[in-house]
Design a protein around this motif. Structure first.
Motif, PDB file in Angstrom:
ATOM      1  N   MET A  44       0.827  -1.208   0.000  1.00 59.26           N
ATOM      2  CA  MET A  44       0.000   0.000   0.000  1.00 59.26           C
ATOM      3  C   MET A  44       0.858   1.254   0.000  1.00 59.26           C
ATOM      4  O   MET A  44       0.541   2.241  -0.680  1.00 59.26           O
ATOM      5  N   LEU A  45       1.960   1.232   0.764  1.00 59.61           N
ATOM      6  CA  LEU A  45       2.869   2.375   0.766  1.00 59.61           C
ATOM      7  C   LEU A  45       3.392   2.644  -0.638  1.00 59.61           C
ATOM      8  O   LEU A  45       3.377   3.789  -1.113  1.00 59.61           O
ATOM      9  N   SER A  46       3.852   1.598  -1.326  1.00 57.95           N
ATOM     10  CA  SER A  46       4.413   1.779  -2.661  1.00 57.95           C
ATOM     11  C   SER A  46       3.363   2.293  -3.643  1.00 57.95           C
ATOM     12  O   SER A  46       3.634   3.200  -4.449  1.00 57.95           O
ATOM     13  N   LYS A 107      12.141   0.321 -11.666  1.00 57.56           N
ATOM     14  CA  LYS A 107      13.572   0.065 -11.825  1.00 57.56           C
ATOM     15  C   LYS A 107      14.247   1.126 -12.691  1.00 57.56           C
ATOM     16  O   LYS A 107      15.435   1.412 -12.527  1.00 57.56           O
ATOM     17  N   SER A 108      13.501   1.698 -13.618  1.00 56.91           N
ATOM     18  CA  SER A 108      14.079   2.690 -14.537  1.00 56.91           C
ATOM     19  C   SER A 108      14.474   3.974 -13.821  1.00 56.91           C
ATOM     20  O   SER A 108      15.279   4.754 -14.336  1.00 56.91           O
ATOM     21  N   TYR A 131       9.328  -0.009  -2.200  1.00 60.36           N
ATOM     22  CA  TYR A 131      10.227   0.471  -3.253  1.00 60.36           C
ATOM     23  C   TYR A 131      10.915   1.786  -2.894  1.00 60.36           C
ATOM     24  O   TYR A 131      11.364   2.521  -3.771  1.00 60.36           O
ATOM     25  N   THR A 132      11.021   2.083  -1.625  1.00 61.62           N
ATOM     26  CA  THR A 132      11.542   3.391  -1.198  1.00 61.62           C
ATOM     27  C   THR A 132      12.900   3.706  -1.808  1.00 61.62           C
ATOM     28  O   THR A 132      13.131   4.834  -2.279  1.00 61.62           O
ATOM     29  N   GLU A 133      13.826   2.761  -1.805  1.00 59.87           N
ATOM     30  CA  GLU A 133      15.163   3.048  -2.329  1.00 59.87           C
ATOM     31  C   GLU A 133      15.107   3.397  -3.815  1.00 59.87           C
ATOM     32  O   GLU A 133      15.869   4.244  -4.289  1.00 59.87           O
ATOM     33  N   HIS A 134      14.216   2.744  -4.570  1.00 57.80           N
ATOM     34  CA  HIS A 134      14.042   3.100  -5.979  1.00 57.80           C
ATOM     35  C   HIS A 134      13.437   4.494  -6.110  1.00 57.80           C
ATOM     36  O   HIS A 134      13.883   5.296  -6.953  1.00 57.80           O
ATOM     37  N   PHE A 135      12.430   4.782  -5.294  1.00 54.26           N
ATOM     38  CA  PHE A 135      11.808   6.105  -5.356  1.00 54.26           C
ATOM     39  C   PHE A 135      12.835   7.194  -5.071  1.00 54.26           C
ATOM     40  O   PHE A 135      12.833   8.256  -5.697  1.00 54.26           O
ATOM     41  N   ARG A 136      13.717   6.945  -4.122  1.00 56.64           N
ATOM     42  CA  ARG A 136      14.721   7.943  -3.769  1.00 56.64           C
ATOM     43  C   ARG A 136      15.718   8.199  -4.899  1.00 56.64           C
ATOM     44  O   ARG A 136      16.364   9.249  -4.934  1.00 56.64           O
ATOM     45  N   THR A 141      11.838  13.288  -7.046  1.00 61.37           N
ATOM     46  CA  THR A 141      11.058  12.725  -5.950  1.00 61.37           C
ATOM     47  C   THR A 141      10.995  13.672  -4.759  1.00 61.37           C
ATOM     48  O   THR A 141       9.954  13.823  -4.113  1.00 61.37           O
ATOM     49  N   GLY A 142      12.113  14.325  -4.459  1.00 60.93           N
ATOM     50  CA  GLY A 142      12.163  15.222  -3.309  1.00 60.93           C
ATOM     51  C   GLY A 142      11.174  16.363  -3.391  1.00 60.93           C
ATOM     52  O   GLY A 142      10.698  16.858  -2.364  1.00 60.93           O
TER      53      GLY A 142
END
Length: 328
Positions: A44-46, A107-108, A131-136, A141-142
């Motif tokens: 749900m977070l992702s 992933k992109s 997927y937080t690390e990918h979002f970062r 994103t910021g």
């Protein structure tokens, strides 16, 4: 209500032409697994973060094993999906499953790829990883989802959950009754499935010794677990001080037909009880980790190969360095 990342609101009790929707899906309409409770929260977070990135309204379609709204209510943002609105407004839709997978668009690390992938009026999406690390790693994103880049994992989950969900009053009242005026030392003990041992017998002994010390300090004891044998042992060891939440221990992805909601209800109550205990010890499990993330109290212990050690919400990832909520 629709709550944007900046806090603006609009009515979303029905689906409308011209709007787009990202729907976290854990429904019988689409088969196969959703995962356990921590899988669902991570999923749900992702989905929620992607909904913000793609400027879509976040909804939840969850009826497996029963409707999520039986146990959780919405805050300012009404996330409850209404199927009748989809038919009435003739909206385009698709179902995409990324169970135990990472979408190529994620992933992109390109936000535009997300818009191309989730391009229907209503996008039903099943995810179970964080997927937080990918979002970062995505450019921009910021600016769009600042809390993903600025908060630590524990506070990301706390922000996400507290922005959207609250326990139903009936559930909250039940926990108040269970707790009474007692002080609790609690443990979440994940034993694991066959072939995947999470807690060894020696480590289990460490937990029992820890809880015995707390019992001598006049704490009431609460144990949440995936094992009936562990629950039975807890009743034997803490016959005078153990407080229990009644119900059958089940994995919410594998419930009996006669028990569509009771097992899920117990899992939710166990989870929130862990968030309320004055002292908590957790094992290597997403269920206990996310409960620790949401806690107001700060007295936390983690079970390690060296025994029970003090930890905090913010150091759990150092104690359990192998990814649990996002194993990639």
């Amino acid at each position: 209500m629709v709550l944007s990342d900046t806090g603006s609101e609009e009515n979303n009790s029905t689906l409308h032409q011209g709007k787009k929707y990202m729907v976290y899906d854990c429904s019988y309409a689409h088969g196969r697994e959703c995962g356990g409770w921590s899988d669902r929260l991570s999923g749900m977070l992702s989905v929620y973060v992607i909904s913000i990135m793609t400027n879509q309204t976040f909804l939840v379609n969850h009826d497996k094993p029963c409707p999520l709204q039986k146990f959780l209510d919405f805050r300012d943002h009404n996330w409850i999906y209404n199927q009748e609105s989809l038919k009435k407004n003739n909206l385009s839709h698709q179902y995409l499953s990324f169970f135990c997978n990472v979408p190529a668009a994620v992933k992109s690390h390109r936000m535009k790829r997300l818009i191309v992938t989730f391009n229907r009026d209503v996008n039903f999406v099943r995810m179970n990883w964080d997927y937080t690390e990918h979002f970062r790693s995505m450019k921009g994103t910021g600016k769009v989802v600042p809390w993903i880049t600025t908060l630590q994992y524990a506070d990301i989950y706390k922000h996400f959950f507290n922005s959207l969900f609250k326990l139903k009053k009936e559930m909250s009242d039940y926990l108040d009754h269970v707790r009474g005026h007692k002080h609790f030392a609690c443990a979440h003990i994940r034993m694991g499935e066959s072939g995947m041992v999470r807690t060894t017998p020696a480590e289990l002994g460490d937990i029992w010794r820890f809880l015995k010390k707390k019992e001598k300090q006049k704490f009431s004891i609460f144990v949440a677990t995936d094992s009936n044998l562990v629950k039975k042992k807890a009743r034997e060891l803490f016959s005078r001080s153990l407080v229990d939440i009644h119900g059958v221990i089940t994995h919410i992805d594998i419930t009996n037909k006669d028990d569509q909601c009771a097992g899920f209800r117990k899992a939710i109550l166990d989870f929130f009880m862990l968030t309320l205990c004055e002292e908590l010890i957790i094992t290597r499990s997403g269920f206990g980790i996310i409960a620790a993330y949401l806690r107001q109290h700060h007295t936390l212990y983690c079970l390690t190969r060296s025994g029970v050690v003090r930890c905090t919400r913010l150091t759990i990832h150092n104690i359990f360095p192998t990814p649990i909520l996002s194993p990639f």
